[in-house]
Motif scaffolding. Structure first.
Motif, PDB file in Angstrom:
ATOM      1  N   ARG A 272       6.319 -59.179 -32.533  1.00 40.57           N
ATOM      2  CA  ARG A 272       6.037 -59.561 -33.919  1.00 40.57           C
ATOM      3  C   ARG A 272       4.718 -60.335 -34.006  1.00 40.57           C
ATOM      4  NH1 ARG A 272       9.725 -60.039 -38.063  1.00 40.57           N
ATOM      5  NH2 ARG A 272      10.730 -58.343 -36.939  1.00 40.57           N
ATOM      6  N   ARG A 273       4.437 -61.161 -33.001  1.00 41.92           N
ATOM      7  CA  ARG A 273       3.167 -61.885 -32.993  1.00 41.92           C
ATOM      8  C   ARG A 273       1.990 -60.918 -32.948  1.00 41.92           C
ATOM      9  NH1 ARG A 273       3.634 -67.671 -30.331  1.00 41.92           N
ATOM     10  NH2 ARG A 273       5.839 -68.064 -30.614  1.00 41.92           N
ATOM     11  N   GLU A 274       2.094 -59.953 -32.063  1.00 44.07           N
ATOM     12  CA  GLU A 274       1.006 -58.981 -31.928  1.00 44.07           C
ATOM     13  C   GLU A 274       0.825 -58.195 -33.225  1.00 44.07           C
ATOM     14  OE1 GLU A 274       2.364 -56.853 -28.534  1.00 44.07           O
ATOM     15  OE2 GLU A 274       1.429 -58.229 -27.087  1.00 44.07           O
ATOM     16  N   ALA A 275       1.951 -57.826 -33.851  1.00 46.13           N
ATOM     17  CA  ALA A 275       1.868 -57.058 -35.097  1.00 46.13           C
ATOM     18  C   ALA A 275       1.319 -57.912 -36.237  1.00 46.13           C
ATOM     19  CB  ALA A 275       3.252 -56.514 -35.452  1.00 46.13           C
ATOM     20  N   LEU A 276       1.712 -59.182 -36.287  1.00 51.81           N
ATOM     21  CA  LEU A 276       1.205 -60.079 -37.325  1.00 51.81           C
ATOM     22  C   LEU A 276      -0.305 -60.244 -37.207  1.00 51.81           C
ATOM     23  CD1 LEU A 276       1.471 -62.232 -39.564  1.00 51.81           C
ATOM     24  CD2 LEU A 276       1.986 -63.908 -37.766  1.00 51.81           C
ATOM     25  N   VAL A 277      -0.771 -60.501 -36.006  1.00 48.74           N
ATOM     26  CA  VAL A 277      -2.206 -60.677 -35.780  1.00 48.74           C
ATOM     27  C   VAL A 277      -2.970 -59.405 -36.140  1.00 48.74           C
ATOM     28  CG1 VAL A 277      -3.906 -60.892 -33.941  1.00 48.74           C
ATOM     29  CG2 VAL A 277      -2.028 -62.528 -34.091  1.00 48.74           C
ATOM     30  N   LYS A 278      -2.402 -58.264 -35.766  1.00 54.34           N
ATOM     31  CA  LYS A 278      -3.058 -56.981 -36.048  1.00 54.34           C
ATOM     32  C   LYS A 278      -3.149 -56.737 -37.555  1.00 54.34           C
ATOM     33  CE  LYS A 278      -2.760 -52.034 -34.971  1.00 54.34           C
ATOM     34  NZ  LYS A 278      -1.985 -50.984 -34.235  1.00 54.34           N
ATOM     35  N   LEU A 279      -2.049 -57.016 -38.270  1.00 54.39           N
ATOM     36  CA  LEU A 279      -2.040 -56.800 -39.712  1.00 54.39           C
ATOM     37  C   LEU A 279      -3.035 -57.724 -40.409  1.00 54.39           C
ATOM     38  CD1 LEU A 279      -0.954 -55.675 -42.366  1.00 54.39           C
ATOM     39  CD2 LEU A 279       0.930 -57.323 -42.220  1.00 54.39           C
ATOM     40  N   CYS A 280      -3.046 -59.003 -40.036  1.00 52.96           N
ATOM     41  CA  CYS A 280      -3.942 -59.953 -40.693  1.00 52.96           C
ATOM     42  C   CYS A 280      -5.408 -59.647 -40.403  1.00 52.96           C
ATOM     43  CB  CYS A 280      -3.591 -61.384 -40.269  1.00 52.96           C
ATOM     44  SG  CYS A 280      -2.060 -61.990 -41.017  1.00 52.96           S
ATOM     45  N   ALA A 281      -5.684 -59.136 -39.216  1.00 58.02           N
ATOM     46  CA  ALA A 281      -7.056 -58.716 -38.907  1.00 58.02           C
ATOM     47  C   ALA A 281      -7.448 -57.518 -39.772  1.00 58.02           C
ATOM     48  CB  ALA A 281      -7.176 -58.379 -37.425  1.00 58.02           C
ATOM     49  N   LYS A 282      -6.492 -56.625 -39.973  1.00 59.41           N
ATOM     50  CA  LYS A 282      -6.747 -55.424 -40.773  1.00 59.41           C
ATOM     51  C   LYS A 282      -7.062 -55.774 -42.219  1.00 59.41           C
ATOM     52  CE  LYS A 282      -4.197 -51.495 -42.702  1.00 59.41           C
ATOM     53  NZ  LYS A 282      -2.868 -50.831 -42.756  1.00 59.41           N
ATOM     54  N   ILE A 283      -6.281 -56.702 -42.802  1.00 59.22           N
ATOM     55  CA  ILE A 283      -6.498 -57.053 -44.208  1.00 59.22           C
ATOM     56  C   ILE A 283      -7.457 -58.233 -44.356  1.00 59.22           C
ATOM     57  CG2 ILE A 283      -4.265 -56.134 -44.933  1.00 59.22           C
ATOM     58  CD1 ILE A 283      -3.111 -58.911 -44.890  1.00 59.22           C
ATOM     59  N   GLN A 284      -7.975 -58.710 -43.220  1.00 61.03           N
ATOM     60  CA  GLN A 284      -8.981 -59.785 -43.178  1.00 61.03           C
ATOM     61  C   GLN A 284      -8.462 -61.080 -43.824  1.00 61.03           C
ATOM     62  OE1 GLN A 284     -12.387 -57.596 -44.908  1.00 61.03           O
ATOM     63  NE2 GLN A 284     -13.307 -57.689 -42.873  1.00 61.03           N
ATOM     64  N   VAL A 285      -7.265 -61.444 -43.402  1.00 59.70           N
ATOM     65  CA  VAL A 285      -6.652 -62.693 -43.863  1.00 59.70           C
ATOM     66  C   VAL A 285      -6.460 -63.601 -42.649  1.00 59.70           C
ATOM     67  CG1 VAL A 285      -4.564 -63.743 -44.818  1.00 59.70           C
ATOM     68  CG2 VAL A 285      -5.485 -61.649 -45.834  1.00 59.70           C
ATOM     69  N   PRO A 286      -7.060 -64.782 -42.632  1.00 63.24           N
ATOM     70  CA  PRO A 286      -6.900 -65.678 -41.482  1.00 63.24           C
ATOM     71  C   PRO A 286      -5.494 -66.271 -41.408  1.00 63.24           C
ATOM     72  CG  PRO A 286      -8.176 -66.748 -43.190  1.00 63.24           C
ATOM     73  CD  PRO A 286      -7.983 -65.331 -43.637  1.00 63.24           C
ATOM     74  N   ILE A 287      -5.119 -66.665 -40.193  1.00 62.55           N
ATOM     75  CA  ILE A 287      -3.813 -67.251 -39.919  1.00 62.55           C
ATOM     76  C   ILE A 287      -4.003 -68.704 -39.501  1.00 62.55           C
ATOM     77  CG2 ILE A 287      -1.753 -67.149 -38.456  1.00 62.55           C
ATOM     78  CD1 ILE A 287      -2.407 -64.169 -37.983  1.00 62.55           C
ATOM     79  N   VAL A 288      -3.168 -69.583 -40.034  1.00 62.05           N
ATOM     80  CA  VAL A 288      -3.099 -70.963 -39.557  1.00 62.05           C
ATOM     81  C   VAL A 288      -1.818 -71.086 -38.737  1.00 62.05           C
ATOM     82  CG1 VAL A 288      -2.914 -73.389 -40.175  1.00 62.05           C
ATOM     83  CG2 VAL A 288      -4.388 -71.869 -41.513  1.00 62.05           C
ATOM     84  N   GLU A 289      -1.975 -71.383 -37.455  1.00 62.53           N
ATOM     85  CA  GLU A 289      -0.844 -71.490 -36.527  1.00 62.53           C
ATOM     86  C   GLU A 289      -0.568 -72.971 -36.268  1.00 62.53           C
ATOM     87  OE1 GLU A 289       0.469 -69.907 -32.059  1.00 62.53           O
ATOM     88  OE2 GLU A 289      -1.638 -69.850 -32.674  1.00 62.53           O
ATOM     89  N   ASP A 290       0.533 -73.460 -36.808  1.00 59.55           N
ATOM     90  CA  ASP A 290       0.919 -74.859 -36.604  1.00 59.55           C
ATOM     91  C   ASP A 290       1.876 -74.914 -35.418  1.00 59.55           C
ATOM     92  OD1 ASP A 290       1.084 -77.579 -37.091  1.00 59.55           O
ATOM     93  OD2 ASP A 290       2.784 -77.368 -38.441  1.00 59.55           O
ATOM     94  N   ASP A 291       1.561 -75.733 -34.426  1.00 59.19           N
ATOM     95  CA  ASP A 291       2.313 -75.705 -33.167  1.00 59.19           C
ATOM     96  C   ASP A 291       2.644 -77.116 -32.680  1.00 59.19           C
ATOM     97  OD1 ASP A 291       3.479 -74.721 -30.809  1.00 59.19           O
ATOM     98  OD2 ASP A 291       1.578 -74.834 -29.728  1.00 59.19           O
TER      99      ASP A 291
END
Length: 472
Positions: A272-291
């Protein structure tokens, strides 16, 4: 009595407002006095009823009058509503600000904890107790020594601490980063605040997990952002839902807490992480990862890679020491593109939100102390034991996912009744502090229990109180 001298200098509705204020100031109208009905008063003032309603709306918004169907309109008896000369009605300001006020439920919890601290069982607090915080001595530095360390600081933070974080992230997560890509903050929330203020604009749409502790934060509303819930399953956020949200609302940024998520303690799967990153790169939406919780893993198995490792360019990563060193530490960090770090650092300096050198020097000392890693191992073992102890004392009917890290247990109550927000007051009646699901943005019979502060002498009481609540 009810007469205005109409003038073109002010709108008529403002003249009505001024008239009523003057009557209150001179004592012609007293707190609790009833004023004529709208239709009658409009006739007496020789104005349209809509004009009168506009004036009454303004007086009501300012707390000067109260309007209740069936009881009419009265001069407010509340201390904020009494007009005593030309004084600012501060209540209007404190209730209209963009930062959300605490919810009534949270207020009730605070009040109960204040009034009956010895009788309350606290399974709500998201902070470590003092005895679980590292027992590491502070360095023997003089005032001059601290001041000298400022030479090693720039707008993005204390250089030695940035080097320590760079090495720690590389060691623990195999993420390589340069010093100009590291921004030291006074906790994770400062990083989130600066992101919302500097990288987004009012009216932008963002997506956050549902449920999520992000719903309890006012920083998104204060920035005028539109918030859309991103449903989750056991593997993490649902990507088909994210794509729909993007196409419908033009999502500008996605905020996630993929490792030991708060409140569910779920960890997003690798796939799911790989798919999320791939989708957001495709639609050009940055991700904020709180850890904030990845240091508190109970399992010996390898943790999924950070989103930051999968896509270093499109992910802003936020880390913090608050969950292992206590919230008063106020040290966090953001990893991002150098241009983003520079923008955020300059903005913080312009806002005069500078970070003191003292906590940075101390944090660097703690992270480099040989006892810190040993403490983390001990803390992981202690929290795992407390997790198992709490689970062993949950009554029948409560279901849960067993967390592999962090210090929260997400529990589902029996669904044999409808749980409205007010129904969760029963926990307060039993003097049991928990975090209901509605505080995290969803309406379901679920609660978050924090086992970090678990007191073993309270276990029997916890079991009995929960059993009484779910079988009532």
């Amino acid at each position: 009595m009810w007469k205005i001298t109409k003038t073109k200098s002010f709108p008529i509705y403002q003249q009505i407002v001024t008239l009523i204020e003057a009557y209150i100031e001179t004592g012609k109208l007293l707190p609790g006095d009833k004023i004529p009905a709208e239709r009658e008063l409009a006739t007496m003032l020789h104005v349209n009823r809509s004009t009168l309603v506009k004036a009454l709306d303004e007086l009501s918004a300012r707390g000067i009058i109260t309007r209740k169907q069936g009881s009419g309109t009265r001069i407010s008896e509340d201390k904020w509503g009494v007009f005593t000369g030309q004084k600012t009605n501060w209540r209007h300001y404190v209730t209209q600000g963009s930062f959300l006020q605490a919810t009534p439920y949270m207020d009730k919890m605070k009040q109960l904890l204040h009034e009956s601290p010895d009788d309350v069982i606290d399974l709500a607090s998201g902070e470590l107790p003092v005895h679980l915080i590292p027992k590491i001595s502070t360095p023997a530095l003089s005032w001059q020594s601290f001041l000298a360390e400022e030479d090693s600081e720039d707008t993005a933070g204390y250089q030695p601490l940035k080097e320590t974080i760079r090495d720690m992230i590389a060691r623990d997560h195999d993420v390589k980063t340069n010093l100009d890509q590291i921004f030291i903050t006074s906790g994770a929330q400062q990083a989130l605040f600066l992101i919302t203020q500097c990288l987004l604009t009012s009216g932008d749409a963002i997506a956050i997990e549902s449920p999520s502790y992000f719903y309890a934060l006012s920083i998104f509303q204060s920035a005028g952002l539109r918030i859309y819930a991103l449903p989750m399953d056991e593997n993490g956020v649902k990507l088909d839902e994210l794509e729909q949200l993007y196409r419908k609302h033009r999502i500008k940024m996605v905020f996630v807490n993929p490792t030991f998520q708060n409140p569910t303690s779920l960890t997003m799967s690798v796939k799911r992480r790989e798919a999320l990153v791939k989708l957001c790169a495709k639609i050009q939406v940055p991700i904020v990862e709180d850890d904030p919780y990845s240091m508190l893993a109970f399992t010996d198995q390898a943790m999924p890679p950070l989103l930051k490792k999968i896509d270093p360019d499109n992910v802003l990563y936020i880390g913090s020491l608050s969950k292992v060193m206590g919230s008063t530490t106020r040290i966090g960090w953001l990893l991002g593109p150098a241009a983003v770090v520079t923008r955020l650092a300059e903005a913080r300096q312009e806002m005069d939100f500078g970070l003191s050198i003292f906590p940075q020097v101390l944090a660097n000392h703690v992270l480099n102390d040989p006892g810190f890693d040993k403490h983390i191992v001990w803390l992981q073992e202690t929290l795992r034991t407390q997790r198992d102890t709490l689970i062993a004392h949950l009554p029948n009917g409560v279901t849960y996912h067993i967390p592999e890290g962090g210090f929260h247990l997400w529990c589902h109550l029996p669904e044999n009744k409808m749980w409205m927000n007010r129904d969760f007051d029963i926990f307060l009646e039993h003097k049991l502090l928990v975090m209901p699901a509605f505080l995290f943005g969803i309406k379901e019979p679920s609660i978050r229990l924090t086992f970090a502060r678990l007191n073993e002498t309270e276990l029997i009481d916890i079991q009995k109180k929960l059993a009484d609540i779910i079988t009532r």
